[in-house]
Design a protein around this motif. Structure first.
Motif, PDB file in Angstrom:
ATOM      1  N   ARG A 193       0.653  -1.331   0.045  1.00 13.78           N
ATOM      2  CA  ARG A 193      -0.005   0.097  -0.106  1.00 13.78           C
ATOM      3  C   ARG A 193       1.071   1.251   0.224  1.00 13.78           C
ATOM      4  N   GLU A 194       1.698   1.501   0.989  1.00 10.85           N
ATOM      5  CA  GLU A 194       2.667   2.252   0.990  1.00 10.85           C
ATOM      6  C   GLU A 194       3.483   2.630  -0.449  1.00 10.85           C
ATOM      7  N   GLN A 196       2.557   1.903  -3.402  1.00  6.79           N
ATOM      8  CA  GLN A 196       1.658   2.282  -4.383  1.00  6.79           C
ATOM      9  C   GLN A 196       1.250   3.754  -3.958  1.00  6.79           C
ATOM     10  N   GLU A 197       1.048   4.258  -2.735  1.00  6.98           N
ATOM     11  CA  GLU A 197       0.528   5.448  -2.463  1.00  6.98           C
ATOM     12  C   GLU A 197       1.662   6.540  -2.802  1.00  6.98           C
ATOM     13  N   GLU A 198       2.810   6.101  -2.669  1.00  2.04           N
ATOM     14  CA  GLU A 198       4.262   7.029  -2.590  1.00  2.04           C
ATOM     15  C   GLU A 198       4.773   7.277  -3.878  1.00  2.04           C
ATOM     16  N   GLY A 255       1.619  12.429  -4.261  1.00  3.57           N
ATOM     17  CA  GLY A 255       1.196  13.050  -3.004  1.00  3.57           C
ATOM     18  C   GLY A 255       2.344  13.972  -2.530  1.00  3.57           C
TER      19      GLY A 255
END
Length: 133
Positions: free
Chosen positions: A50-51, A53-55, A98
């Motif tokens: 998850r991290e 993919q998000e970052e 982000g």
């Protein structure tokens, strides 16, 4: 207890690092691994994916735990940083997503030795990870 996951993306003789944005409370403007906090009831591997993919828009496909680190002032070891070597992923080239980071880069061993890192203990893990190429 807070748990954190960190991805040490390795491609050939380089490791991917991200520079923490100036507005970040912890270690602003220092180089860091991709990753972050594990959410309640979330497994470490799920949090890592998850991290990432998000970052940076990458999905780790092959990874293994290579180190568990603690900040120097965490004498009771309440907040472990679980570092994973990631050698295979999906998603192409990394891109900043982000506002947590201001830049990213691929670094060789010689460059990592002189970088200002968010956690000094990262240096040995990175150098060891690149030594296994």
């Amino acid at each position: 207890m807070s748990q954190l996951v960190c991805a040490m993306f390795i491609e050939g003789d380089k490791a991917l690092l991200v520079r923490r944005a100036a507005h970040r409370k912890w270690s602003p403007l220092l180089w860091d691994m991709v990753g972050g906090h594990v959410e309640k009831d979330e497994g470490l591997d799920v949090a890592l994916v998850r991290e990432c993919q998000e970052e940076v828009g990458l999905t780790p496909l092959a990874f293994n735990l290579v180190a568990t680190l603690f900040e120097e002032d965490d004498r009771k070891h309440k907040s472990p940083f679980y570092v994973y070597a990631v050698r295979r992923w999906d998603g192409g080239r990394p891109q900043l997503l982000g506002t947590e980071h201001s830049e990213l880069g691929w670094f060789r061993r010689s460059e990592i030795e002189s970088l200002d890192l968010a956690m000094p203990a990262y240096r040995d893990v990175l150098l060891n990870g690149l030594g296994q190429v």
